[in-house]
Design a protein around this motif. Structure first.
Motif, short mmCIF file in Angstrom:
data_model
loop_
_atom_site.label_atom_id
_atom_site.label_comp_id
_atom_site.label_asym_id
_atom_site.label_seq_id
_atom_site.Cartn_x
_atom_site.Cartn_y
_atom_site.Cartn_z
N ALA A 1 -12.90 -16.62 -3.42
CA ALA A 1 -11.90 -16.84 -2.36
C ALA A 1 -12.58 -16.91 -1.00
CB ALA A 1 -10.87 -15.73 -2.38
N GLN A 2 -13.55 -16.06 -0.77
CA GLN A 2 -14.25 -16.05 0.51
C GLN A 2 -14.91 -17.39 0.79
OE1 GLN A 2 -17.63 -13.34 0.82
NE2 GLN A 2 -16.91 -12.72 2.85
N LYS A 3 -15.37 -18.06 -0.26
CA LYS A 3 -16.03 -19.35 -0.08
C LYS A 3 -15.04 -20.50 0.05
CE LYS A 3 -20.34 -18.17 -2.46
NZ LYS A 3 -21.28 -18.52 -3.56
N GLY A 4 -13.75 -20.25 -0.24
CA GLY A 4 -12.76 -21.30 -0.04
C GLY A 4 -11.78 -21.49 -1.17
N GLY B 1 -11.80 -14.98 4.01
CA GLY B 1 -12.87 -15.94 4.23
C GLY B 1 -12.28 -17.32 4.44
N LYS B 2 -12.79 -18.29 3.73
CA LYS B 2 -12.30 -19.65 3.82
C LYS B 2 -11.16 -19.94 2.85
CE LYS B 2 -16.86 -21.44 5.20
NZ LYS B 2 -17.95 -22.37 4.84
N GLY B 3 -10.87 -18.96 1.98
CA GLY B 3 -9.86 -19.18 0.95
C GLY B 3 -8.72 -18.20 1.05
N GLN B 4 -8.08 -17.93 -0.09
CA GLN B 4 -6.92 -17.07 -0.07
C GLN B 4 -6.69 -16.44 -1.44
OE1 GLN B 4 -3.56 -19.54 0.92
NE2 GLN B 4 -3.70 -20.76 -0.94
N ILE B 5 -6.05 -15.27 -1.38
CA ILE B 5 -5.57 -14.60 -2.58
C ILE B 5 -4.05 -14.65 -2.54
CG2 ILE B 5 -5.49 -12.45 -3.89
CD1 ILE B 5 -8.28 -13.46 -3.78
N VAL B 6 -3.44 -15.16 -3.59
CA VAL B 6 -1.99 -15.32 -3.64
C VAL B 6 -1.41 -14.36 -4.68
CG1 VAL B 6 -0.09 -16.91 -4.08
CG2 VAL B 6 -2.19 -17.75 -3.00
N LEU B 7 -0.39 -13.62 -4.27
CA LEU B 7 0.40 -12.82 -5.20
C LEU B 7 1.71 -13.55 -5.43
CD1 LEU B 7 0.08 -9.06 -4.11
CD2 LEU B 7 -0.68 -10.11 -6.23
#
Length: 963
Positions: free
Chosen positions: A617-620, A667-673
């Protein structure tokens, strides 16, 4: 001598140069079209053709019959065979050949030579029957189980009972011979007539060796102090007085699981190996090394394992002598300090954590000391392994990934995706399947049923079909010949064999496309076993069986939703996930790219897995958790530290959003719940294939040039006709009909920013669609519209019975087509092929083509017009389109129809003719209603199955629809 050339004028030279340039251009253009846009069928090579499991009964094979069989298989369009030696046939005992003996090796060598001559491939099962085992597997390397005795004592007391465990006798057989275990010798291989007994599981009464004894001090919180008392056991007595407090004494003993090789042939009977022991596998394979020495096996392709199936018996094989050492090495602590939890009598929390680590260790042993070592052994010989990993008490995705060709079986699409998933994420091109196993009751499956099974396997990602299967049978064997007890009988004695070649062409055409390019799926679906392995219960181990592979996991619900709504996915394990990289907006693994990772509802997750997901996720990357983040880590090893690391990682996430869907930018990405998966497309770049919304199914592969192959299937009971859009960058497309061989460019139109493709698919019909990024024009695939009323072919039919038995009935002439079993007693027992002939008069209306509808057919039909073969039809609707220019008036229509073997089998059973002549399993019924008084299959109560053409046959005028 060169002066005349030098005297040519400059104009002539210029013309020659221009002509050369012109012809050069004309030559290059078709090549470019072939690469980028010309309709082109892939070559039907050996591996794209269907292969078959080839059972050798009792190894009673002869060179003459081996050649005859292989030539028949070649003629029928098979690509290769997998030799699996199994039990014998009554009456052929003098021809039995012991597995791996010099005589057996001579037959294998001859088979390889003949197969090479014919262009057929050959794989070999690494056992006679299954699982791995045999007479050279002695007690030291046979599969083991662990049993226990516990004693509770107070301080100052001694254990008064002896520290002994006497194993109770057990014998299970699959043969007809009754047995009293008191009459048997130990080891089992010391007994005579092993084929008649067909041992499935044997345990002799004996005192079991002691593994360990520990004393565990009981507290209100469980157990704390642990004393190893193993050395205090002398002559079966524990010489120890308990200190102050209350103590639980746990004694573990090593038992014989007793599993025997199932369906073993002569020379292959005996114990199953200990799959958790490197020594056991090494000693087992050494027997093959000795047998192979001095023989040229260069043409042999792969070795095969027919699933785990050790625990298809009483109890579980759950131990290996070196387990404590392996556990400490892999998990970092001494399991002997936690025996009450292993036995499920500590606190619930402690029980599930120790049990998880125990199961994880068993999984690692199956991967490292069995699967990988077997693969290395094969690789040293220049071979690969084809492996059915299912059934194992392990993370089966990892076992499949360690196989050169992962192989699955079953019928449920979501569960079938296990082996293809592992193959895809590790960059393997071939995914095989044990195909069409025992679809219906014996002798009741037709080729249409087989097509349904194959199409489903293809949709799951399989592209290398192995039929289950084909029994070697001598040419002079009385009909029905030698047959396997759990199979659709793909043998020359089957009345459907005449149409088998046409069906195999369908399979070969399909697999030629499905083996080209690379898989193109969008989602990596997390295969988390931690929750399951943290559950306590009656069994120490969980086994992942083929048709229930994902059923106990939350992945099943997610996978089902994704599959039904058109999302393409591959399952991925914890180990495999660690190899995923994120580059240029894509998740990369195994040479394939994905768009997102979906984590089904998961409560326990290894911290290394969660850390990897956050790094991606941090990388995108966009990582979607269904319902919740993991709430805990599994296992007992480094518990406190791992929990702290997990908590620190979770604290880095700040979620915002409404209750149903929350997002944490990281970061450049995301975590979705996400509470549901409905809005998956809103949070990721993933878009479902919209053809699923109209009832179609598909699987997609991407070519090197960036274009796609789609295998599209219509599972509906009605014609599909309409415009579709695909998740691909394309301007035009080609259609390939796998059954008829008809092809052409698809009709397209632009609708907004989308290019739509027009499809017509009959019920159960499948097609391959190829996309092109450029616009290409040429002959269109034929689309038809009905332009008038159907015309019934009412003239007289001549019916000739040309092949089959028990005898060929007399020819018939009729105007009313009905089941040929209605024509009298001589026809009710006939199984085979009949030809139906009639004349088609000059048709009264003009049409571009005519749809010939055969109506009700039992069971398959090859159609000829004026002696010219058109196609073979296997399932409803039994119809085909005939261009009008092929109909001249007074045309001869010939339809060759083959029925099932069922009527002839029923006739044998009604007359008490014995055809069930097999050792071991002789001959099980699939359905209880077909079980006779002896517990075996019988067809004596069957009424004749409908056969041939029934009802009206019509011609319907058609018009080619416009572009």
């Amino acid at each position: 001598m060169f002066k005349p050339f030098l005297s040519i004028s400059r104009k002539v030279i210029l013309l020659l140069v221009m002509a050369a340039a012109f012809f050069s251009f004309r030559i290059e253009k078709p090549i470019k079209e072939k690469e980028n846009g010309r309709i082109h069928w892939p070559e039907l090579k050996q591996e794209v053709k269907p292969w078959t499991r080839w059972w050798w009964f009792g190894n009673a094979v002869t060179e003459k019959d081996l050649t005859a069989a292989l030539e028949a298989y070649k003629q029928a369009g098979l690509g290769g065979v997998e030799i699996t030696p199994i039990y014998g046939v009554h009456g052929a005992e003098d021809q039995f050949i012991n597995f791996l003996s010099p005589a057996w090796m001579d037959k294998l060598s001859y088979t390889l030579q003949e197969a090479k001559r014919l262009g057929l491939g050959v794989d070999l099962a690494n056992a006679s029957g299954w699982p791995f085992g045999g007479p050279w597997v002695d007690e030291t390397i046979a599969c083991k189980n662990m049993v226990s005795k516990t004693f509770t004592i107070e301080g100052g007391q001694k254990v008064t009972e002896s520290i002994k465990y006497v194993q109770k006798p057990l014998v299970r057989t699959a043969g007809d011979k009754k047995v009293d275990i008191r009459e048997l010798k130990d080891p089992i291989t010391a007994n005579n007539n092993l084929q008649a007994y067909a041992f499935d599981q044997v345990r002799f009464e004996k005192e079991l060796p002691l593994i360990s004894v520990t004393a565990n001090k009981i507290t209100s919180q469980g157990f704390d102090e642990v004393i190893d008392l193993t050395d205090n056991v002398i002559n079966g007595r524990l010489e120890w007085t308990a200190p102050n407090g209350k103590w639980l004494v746990c004694a573990l003993f090593q038992g014989d699981h007793g599993k025997m090789v199932e369906r073993a042939g002569p020379g292959g009977e005996g114990n199953v190996i200990d799959h958790f022991s490197a020594e056991a596998l090494e000693k087992y394979l050494l027997q093959f090394d000795k047998a192979f020495k001095g023989y040229d096996l260069s043409y042999l392709r792969y070795f095969f394992n027919d699933s785990y199936e050790v625990d298809d018996a009483q109890g579980q094989a759950n131990w290996t002598p070196d387990f404590f050492t392996a556990f400490k090495k892999m998990r970092g602590y001494d399991l002997r300090q936690h025996i009450p939890a292993l036995l499920g009598i500590d606190t619930e929390e402690k029980n599930k954590r120790i049990l998880y680590d125990y199961r994880l260790t068993v999984s690692d042993l199956l991967l490292e000391v069995y699967t990988k070592n077997w693969q290395r052994w094969a690789a040293k010989q220049g071979k690969g392994i084809r492996n059915q990993a299912h059934g194992s008490p392990a993370n089966v995705l990892d076992l499949y990934a360690a196989s050169d060709i992962p192989e699955i079986e079953g019928t449920d699409i979501v569960n079938l995706k296990s082996a293809p998933s592992a193959g895809h994420v590790t960059g393997k091109n071939l995914i095989s399947s044990e195909s069409a196993t025992w679809l219906n009751e014996h002798f009741e499956s037709n080729l249409g049923d087989v097509k349904t099974a194959i199409d489903k396997l293809w949709l799951a990602g399989v592209n290398h079909v192995f039929y289950h299967g084909t029994a070697y049978s001598p040419q002079d064997a009385t009909w029905p010949g030698w047959l396997f007890y759990a199979a659709v009988h793909f043998t020359p004695n089957n009345s459907l064999w005449d149409h088998f070649g046409a069906f195999n062409q369908y399979v070969a055409r399909g697999q030629a496309f499905l083996q080209a390019g690379k898989p193109s799926n969008d989602i990596l679906l997390y295969f988390g076993v931690s929750d399951l392995w943290s559950e306590t219960g009656k069994s120490m181990l969980h086994h992942f069986h083929s048709n229930r592979f994902f059923d106990e996991l939350s992945l099943k619900a997610c996978g089902t939703y994704l599959s039904e709504h058109g999302y393409s996915w591959d399952a991925i394990s914890d180990k495999q996930l660690l190899d995923v990289e994120y580059q240029n907006t894509a998740l990369l693994i195994g040479g394939n790219s994905y768009k997102t990772i979906v984590v089904p509802e998961t409560h326990h997750m290894p911290v290394a897995t969660f850390k990897k997901l956050m790094m991606l996720a941090q990388k995108g990357a966009s990582i979607v958790f269904h319902k919740n983040l993991p709430t805990d880590i599994p296992g007992f090893a480094n518990l406190t530290e791992a929990r702290q690391r997990m908590q620190l990682l979770k604290e880095k996430l700040a979620f915002t959003g409404y209750q149903g869907s929350q997002i944490a930018k990281y970061g450049k990405g995301q975590i979705v719940l996400s509470e549901g998966l409905v809005d998956l497309s809103g949070h990721t770049d993933v878009v479902p294939e919209r053809i699923y919304a109209v009832g179609l199914q598909s699987i997609r592969r991407v070519k090197e040039d960036g274009n796609y192959y789609y295998f599209i299937h219509n599972p509906l009971q009605s014609l599909f006709e309409g415009w579709i859009t695909l998740n691909a960058d394309y301007q035009s497309a080609a259609l390939y009909n796998l059954m008829t061989g008809i092809d052409g460019y698809a009709k397209t139109r632009r609708h907004g920013n989308q290019v739509e493709i027009y499809l017509q698919l009959k019920p159960a019909e499948s097609i391959v669609l190829e996309t092109f990024k450029c616009s290409y024009k040429g002959n269109h695939y034929p689309y038809y519209e009905v332009s008038g009323d159907a015309i019934t072919l009412a003239k007289e039919w001549q019916i000739n019975f040309i092949k089959g038995g028990p005898t060929l009935p007399n020819s018939l002439y009729t105007k009313e087509l009905q089941s040929w079993t209605d024509y009298g007693e001589a026809y009710t027992s006939f199984s085979g092929t009949a030809t139906y002939k009639t004349k088609i008069p000059a048709l009264p209306t003009k049409a571009d083509a005519w749809r010939l509808d055969l109506g009700e057919v039992h069971e398959s039909a090859a159609v000829y017009l004026n002696g010219r073969y058109l196609t073979t039809l296997f399932s409803t609707p039994y119809s085909l389109e005939i261009p009008s220019d092929q109909l001249k008036g007074n045309d001869e229509l010939e339809i060759k129809v083959s029925n099932l073997m069922a009527n002839r089998i029923a006739d044998l059973d009604k007359r008490n003719v014995q055809w069930r002549i097999f050792y071991n399993t002789n001959f099980n019924a699939r359905k209880k209603k077909n079980m006779g008084e002896d517990g075996k299959f019988t067809a004596k109560n069957w009424t004749p199955k409908p056969s041939g053409l029934i009802g009206e046959i019509t011609l319907t005028p058609l018009t080619l629809s416009g572009n």
